[in-house]
Design a protein around this motif. Structure first.
Motif, mmCIF file in Angstrom:
data_model
loop_
_atom_site.group_PDB
_atom_site.id
_atom_site.type_symbol
_atom_site.label_atom_id
_atom_site.label_comp_id
_atom_site.label_asym_id
_atom_site.label_seq_id
_atom_site.Cartn_x
_atom_site.Cartn_y
_atom_site.Cartn_z
ATOM 1 N N ILE A 172 0.840 -1.211 0.000
ATOM 2 C CA ILE A 172 0.000 0.000 0.000
ATOM 3 C C ILE A 172 0.872 1.257 0.000
ATOM 4 C CG2 ILE A 172 -1.948 -1.163 1.090
ATOM 5 C CD1 ILE A 172 0.078 1.202 3.195
ATOM 6 N N GLY A 173 2.164 1.102 -0.266
ATOM 7 C CA GLY A 173 3.107 2.208 -0.152
ATOM 8 C C GLY A 173 2.779 3.391 -1.038
ATOM 9 N N ALA A 174 2.154 3.155 -2.206
ATOM 10 C CA ALA A 174 1.864 4.243 -3.137
ATOM 11 C C ALA A 174 0.801 5.197 -2.615
ATOM 12 C CB ALA A 174 1.427 3.671 -4.490
ATOM 13 N N LEU A 175 0.102 4.810 -1.528
ATOM 14 C CA LEU A 175 -0.885 5.725 -0.955
ATOM 15 C C LEU A 175 -0.233 6.920 -0.278
ATOM 16 C CD1 LEU A 175 -3.486 3.331 0.737
ATOM 17 C CD2 LEU A 175 -3.726 4.572 -1.419
ATOM 18 N N GLY A 176 1.039 6.787 0.093
ATOM 19 C CA GLY A 176 1.705 7.868 0.799
ATOM 20 C C GLY A 176 1.471 7.862 2.290
ATOM 21 N N ILE A 177 0.919 6.776 2.826
ATOM 22 C CA ILE A 177 0.747 6.633 4.271
ATOM 23 C C ILE A 177 1.394 5.323 4.687
ATOM 24 C CG2 ILE A 177 -1.351 8.008 4.398
ATOM 25 C CD1 ILE A 177 -2.983 5.449 4.397
ATOM 26 N N THR A 178 1.655 5.168 5.974
ATOM 27 C CA THR A 178 2.276 3.947 6.461
ATOM 28 C C THR A 178 1.244 2.829 6.563
ATOM 29 O OG1 THR A 178 1.842 4.410 8.788
ATOM 30 C CG2 THR A 178 3.871 5.331 7.837
ATOM 31 N N ARG A 215 -10.885 1.670 -2.872
ATOM 32 C CA ARG A 215 -11.041 2.659 -3.950
ATOM 33 C C ARG A 215 -11.156 4.077 -3.375
ATOM 34 N NH1 ARG A 215 -14.868 -1.646 -6.049
ATOM 35 N NH2 ARG A 215 -13.650 -2.741 -7.651
ATOM 36 N N THR A 216 -11.926 4.214 -2.294
ATOM 37 C CA THR A 216 -12.078 5.524 -1.664
ATOM 38 C C THR A 216 -10.745 6.008 -1.097
ATOM 39 O OG1 THR A 216 -14.373 5.024 -1.091
ATOM 40 C CG2 THR A 216 -13.318 6.824 0.103
ATOM 41 N N MET A 217 -10.015 5.108 -0.467
ATOM 42 C CA MET A 217 -8.727 5.499 0.110
ATOM 43 C C MET A 217 -7.745 5.900 -0.976
ATOM 44 S SD MET A 217 -8.357 2.754 3.223
ATOM 45 C CE MET A 217 -6.945 3.543 3.994
ATOM 46 N N GLN A 218 -7.803 5.226 -2.131
ATOM 47 C CA GLN A 218 -6.906 5.626 -3.220
ATOM 48 C C GLN A 218 -7.221 7.045 -3.677
ATOM 49 O OE1 GLN A 218 -5.664 2.952 -6.305
ATOM 50 N NE2 GLN A 218 -6.295 4.379 -7.916
ATOM 51 N N ARG A 219 -8.512 7.359 -3.845
ATOM 52 C CA ARG A 219 -8.884 8.714 -4.268
ATOM 53 C C ARG A 219 -8.441 9.751 -3.247
ATOM 54 N NH1 ARG A 219 -13.884 6.222 -5.373
ATOM 55 N NH2 ARG A 219 -14.818 7.214 -3.539
ATOM 56 N N THR A 220 -8.504 9.383 -1.987
ATOM 57 C CA THR A 220 -8.265 10.352 -0.917
ATOM 58 C C THR A 220 -6.797 10.531 -0.581
ATOM 59 O OG1 THR A 220 -10.384 9.734 0.022
ATOM 60 C CG2 THR A 220 -8.880 10.961 1.448
ATOM 61 N N TYR A 221 -6.066 9.433 -0.538
ATOM 62 C CA TYR A 221 -4.716 9.482 0.032
ATOM 63 C C TYR A 221 -3.595 9.515 -0.990
ATOM 64 C CZ TYR A 221 -6.797 8.787 4.523
ATOM 65 O OH TYR A 221 -7.542 8.962 5.649
ATOM 66 N N ARG A 222 -3.871 9.141 -2.214
ATOM 67 C CA ARG A 222 -2.770 9.070 -3.162
ATOM 68 C C ARG A 222 -2.277 10.456 -3.576
ATOM 69 N NH1 ARG A 222 -2.373 5.108 -8.474
ATOM 70 N NH2 ARG A 222 -0.109 5.013 -8.497
ATOM 71 N N ALA A 223 -3.070 11.471 -3.283
ATOM 72 C CA ALA A 223 -2.718 12.812 -3.725
ATOM 73 C C ALA A 223 -1.364 13.270 -3.192
ATOM 74 C CB ALA A 223 -3.803 13.797 -3.300
ATOM 75 N N LEU A 232 -3.830 20.662 -1.511
ATOM 76 C CA LEU A 232 -4.745 21.558 -2.211
ATOM 77 C C LEU A 232 -4.140 21.958 -3.539
ATOM 78 C CD1 LEU A 232 -5.074 22.331 1.056
ATOM 79 C CD2 LEU A 232 -6.813 23.837 0.079
ATOM 80 N N ARG A 233 -4.903 21.734 -4.590
ATOM 81 C CA ARG A 233 -4.469 22.178 -5.906
ATOM 82 C C ARG A 233 -4.625 23.690 -6.019
ATOM 83 N NH1 ARG A 233 -7.237 17.508 -6.301
ATOM 84 N NH2 ARG A 233 -6.128 15.741 -7.214
ATOM 85 N N GLN A 234 -3.878 24.286 -6.944
ATOM 86 C CA GLN A 234 -3.991 25.726 -7.172
ATOM 87 C C GLN A 234 -5.443 26.046 -7.530
ATOM 88 O OE1 GLN A 234 -1.066 27.587 -6.963
ATOM 89 N NE2 GLN A 234 -2.327 29.416 -6.927
ATOM 90 N N GLY A 235 -6.038 26.967 -6.823
ATOM 91 C CA GLY A 235 -7.437 27.271 -7.068
ATOM 92 C C GLY A 235 -8.326 26.794 -5.958
ATOM 93 N N GLY A 236 -7.775 26.005 -5.003
ATOM 94 C CA GLY A 236 -8.522 25.716 -3.786
ATOM 95 C C GLY A 236 -9.178 24.365 -3.698
ATOM 96 N N THR A 237 -9.049 23.487 -4.715
ATOM 97 C CA THR A 237 -9.645 22.152 -4.607
ATOM 98 C C THR A 237 -8.818 21.317 -3.649
ATOM 99 O OG1 THR A 237 -10.395 22.316 -6.868
ATOM 100 C CG2 THR A 237 -10.402 20.126 -5.881
ATOM 101 N N ALA A 238 -9.473 20.744 -2.629
ATOM 102 C CA ALA A 238 -8.737 20.096 -1.536
ATOM 103 C C ALA A 238 -8.776 18.590 -1.632
ATOM 104 C CB ALA A 238 -9.319 20.527 -0.188
ATOM 105 N N SER A 239 -7.665 17.971 -1.278
ATOM 106 C CA SER A 239 -7.616 16.539 -1.000
ATOM 107 C C SER A 239 -7.141 16.379 0.426
ATOM 108 C CB SER A 239 -6.641 15.820 -1.942
ATOM 109 O OG SER A 239 -7.048 15.981 -3.283
ATOM 110 N N HIS A 240 -7.378 15.210 1.002
ATOM 111 C CA HIS A 240 -7.049 15.016 2.421
ATOM 112 C C HIS A 240 -6.229 13.743 2.569
ATOM 113 C CE1 HIS A 240 -10.116 18.056 2.965
ATOM 114 N NE2 HIS A 240 -10.915 17.304 2.242
ATOM 115 N N PRO A 241 -4.939 13.804 2.322
ATOM 116 C CA PRO A 241 -4.175 12.581 2.252
ATOM 117 C C PRO A 241 -3.734 11.954 3.544
ATOM 118 C CG PRO A 241 -2.809 14.422 1.639
ATOM 119 C CD PRO A 241 -4.167 14.960 1.901
ATOM 120 N N ALA A 242 -3.794 12.593 4.666
ATOM 121 C CA ALA A 242 -3.251 11.903 5.830
ATOM 122 C C ALA A 242 -3.705 12.407 7.159
ATOM 123 C CB ALA A 242 -1.719 11.966 5.810
ATOM 124 N N PRO A 243 -4.798 12.171 7.751
ATOM 125 C CA PRO A 243 -4.763 12.132 9.187
ATOM 126 C C PRO A 243 -4.664 10.686 9.633
ATOM 127 C CG PRO A 243 -6.977 12.620 8.467
ATOM 128 C CD PRO A 243 -6.137 12.360 7.255
#
Length: 511
Positions: free
Chosen positions: A378-384, A429-437, A488-499
């Motif tokens: 699961i390393g590509a998610l960017g979380i442990t 699938r949801t975690m990939q959309r959320t955390y891979r950013a 956050l992408r330029q323009g304010g669209t947010a992703s939430h990759p890690a709490p």
């Protein structure tokens, strides 16, 4: 002394009735019968039938946790009232005989104190005073501690890894056989060999080849096979061939009178429908072995066994006989589906099935994969992996226990059904959309997103900023500490990759 089963060749098919009585589970029937009677005890347990909590303020909590039926089944009757645990003559003996016949053992013992105790009991019977033991380094801690208490002269076979891409580890079985052969050649053979044959993360040993090689080198050797995670494997034709009891049965057909003695421990609750702490100890050997085990059982097992746990071993055996093959077919199909979805669905591209083509089967190493386990990177998610497990549990009510580096193990056991697998796939699938950013944001040399830690809400990177190794190290440290991290992408669209503690949705808080 412990009595043998009715023969190792008996293998009831689906739908078979294996004992007189309504259910074919004599011990379960006997425990249920006493639970239904309003028996007042002047011995123990105060809790039985809810006696000690009848007018208690905590009664509702007890009943919510355990139910009235469980409280009624928690009894402390022994001897002729129900059966003797250490010298069974009634329903426990009948249940153990049925289990021995079903698994193909000479005798089977039920334990209610877990497989750690079963391993200790087995070693107490197998290892002579000052005996020489060759042990699998990957054995459960109970084996290592028991050998220390026995003052055995213990040597360990070295460990090896599956491959560079796969974190699975196991005993170097070729080295183990070389060590065993050298000891025989030098005239100081090992008395006992201990093997951890079905591992936590899905390695199965080629026991027919291993036991055959050991028997050829030293026919009177004794062997303890810890198959804690593989009890149910006996009940499926695809899985049965590698089990210890089947391997011994095959050896006996080719070498009648073989003096090798084998004990096999099964942590039944790990793969069958038994209560936790339910364990089978199967024996392949003569009456002397069974008497030594009876003595060791008396020395190591609690004198207050749990009758509900013992009864669950009886029921688990009956279910495995009648339904095990169908349930395992489902498990094998679901595990195959999980692998296929991860490989083919672009919405799961952050996940990767590990192992040679996702499978571990190497006759040269004498190991095979347990096909009901799926090892996923699961390393590509960017979380442990620890964060992944926590989020999966907290946010999706899904639990995985095993992690190794950036990999986790999904055990597709007989309690996992189609709906459960769909829940897992949706969560992944949801975690990939959320955390891979975050992982994607750090993939290049230059930041393309704002990456903000909250608190304090100050950007760690801004678009166009050069990314350094120090930046990546800072992010790793923040993730480990449980800080919430936003992309956050330029323009304010947010992703939430890690709490680490919660999976947020919606727009990031701003202050």
């Amino acid at each position: 002394m412990l009595e043998p089963g009715s023969g190792s060749a008996v293998r009831p098919g689906p739908g078979a009735q294996t004992a007189p009585g309504r259910s074919g589970a004599p011990l379960a029937e006997a425990v249920l019968a006493v639970a239904r009677r309003d028996i007042a005890s002047f011995h123990a347990l105060p809790l039985s039938h809810g006696g000690s909590i009848r007018n208690s303020k905590v009664r509702d909590v007890y009943e919510a946790l355990f139910g009235q039926a469980q409280l009624a089944a928690e009894v402390s009757y022994s001897g002729t009232m129900l059966d003797s645990f250490f010298r069974p003559r009634g329903p426990l003996r009948a249940a153990q005989r049925l289990a021995a016949s079903s698994f193909g053992a000479d005798a089977t013992v039920f334990l209610s104190a877990g497989t750690s105790t079963a391993n200790r009991v087995a070693l107490g019977a197998l290892v002579p005073a000052g005996g020489r033991v060759l042990a699998d380094r990957s054995c459960h801690q109970s084996v290592h501690f028991a050998l220390g208490d026995l003052d055995a002269v213990t040597e360990y076979a070295p460990m090896r890894r599956c491959c560079a891409q796969c974190p699975r580890t196991f005993a170097d079985l070729r080295q183990l056989l070389d060590m065993f052969a050298l000891a025989v050649a030098e005239g100081v053979p090992y008395d006992t060999v201990v093997l951890s044959a079905v591992s936590y993360d899905g390695v199965r040993y080629d026991l027919p080849s291993l036991l055959s090689a050991l028997a050829e080198l030293h026919p009177s050797v004794s062997v303890l096979v810890d198959e804690a995670w593989g009890a149910v494997h006996h009940y499926h034709p695809r899985l049965r061939a590698l089990t210890a009891l089947e391997a011994v049965r095959g050896l006996r057909e080719t070498e009648p009178g073989l003096p090798m003695t084998v004990a096999v421990t099964h942590s039944a609750h790990k793969s069958m429908s038994a209560l936790r702490q339910g364990s089978y100890l199967h024996l392949m050997g003569d009456g002397e072995l069974r008497e030594r085990v009876a003595q060791s059982l008396f020395q190591h097992h609690t004198t207050s066994p749990s009758w509900p746990v013992l009864a669950s071993l009886d029921l688990a055996r009956l279910q495995a006989e009648t339904e095990g093959e169908a349930l395992l077919d489902r498990s094998l199909n679901l595990a195959r589906t999980l692998r296929a979805e991860i490989r083919s669905d672009p919405r799961l591209s952050a996940f990767r099935v590990l192992g040679p083509q996702g499978h571990l089967s190497d006759p040269a190493l004498l190991v095979h994969e347990d096909p009901t386990r799926v090892l996923v990177d699961i390393g590509a998610l960017g979380i442990t992996a620890a964060e992944f497990r926590r989020i999966l549990f907290d946010e999706y009510a899904l639990y995985v226990a095993r992690e190794s580096g950036d990999a986790v193990v999904f055990h597709v056991h007989i309690g996992v059904d189609e709906g459960t697998l769909l829940r897992l796939l949706d969560a992944l699938r949801t975690m990939q959309r959320t955390y891979r950013a975050t992982s994607e944001a750090l993939a290049g040399d230059t930041a393309e997103h704002f990456i903000i830690a909250y608190p304090p809400g100050i950007p760690i990177t801004v678009p166009g900023e050069k990314l350094s190794a120090r930046t990546r190290e800072e992010l790793d440290a923040l993730r480990t500490s449980g800080v919430e991290i936003y992309t956050l992408r330029q323009g304010g669209t947010a992703s939430h990759p890690a709490p680490a503690s919660s999976l947020l949705s919606g727009t990031a808080d701003t202050e």
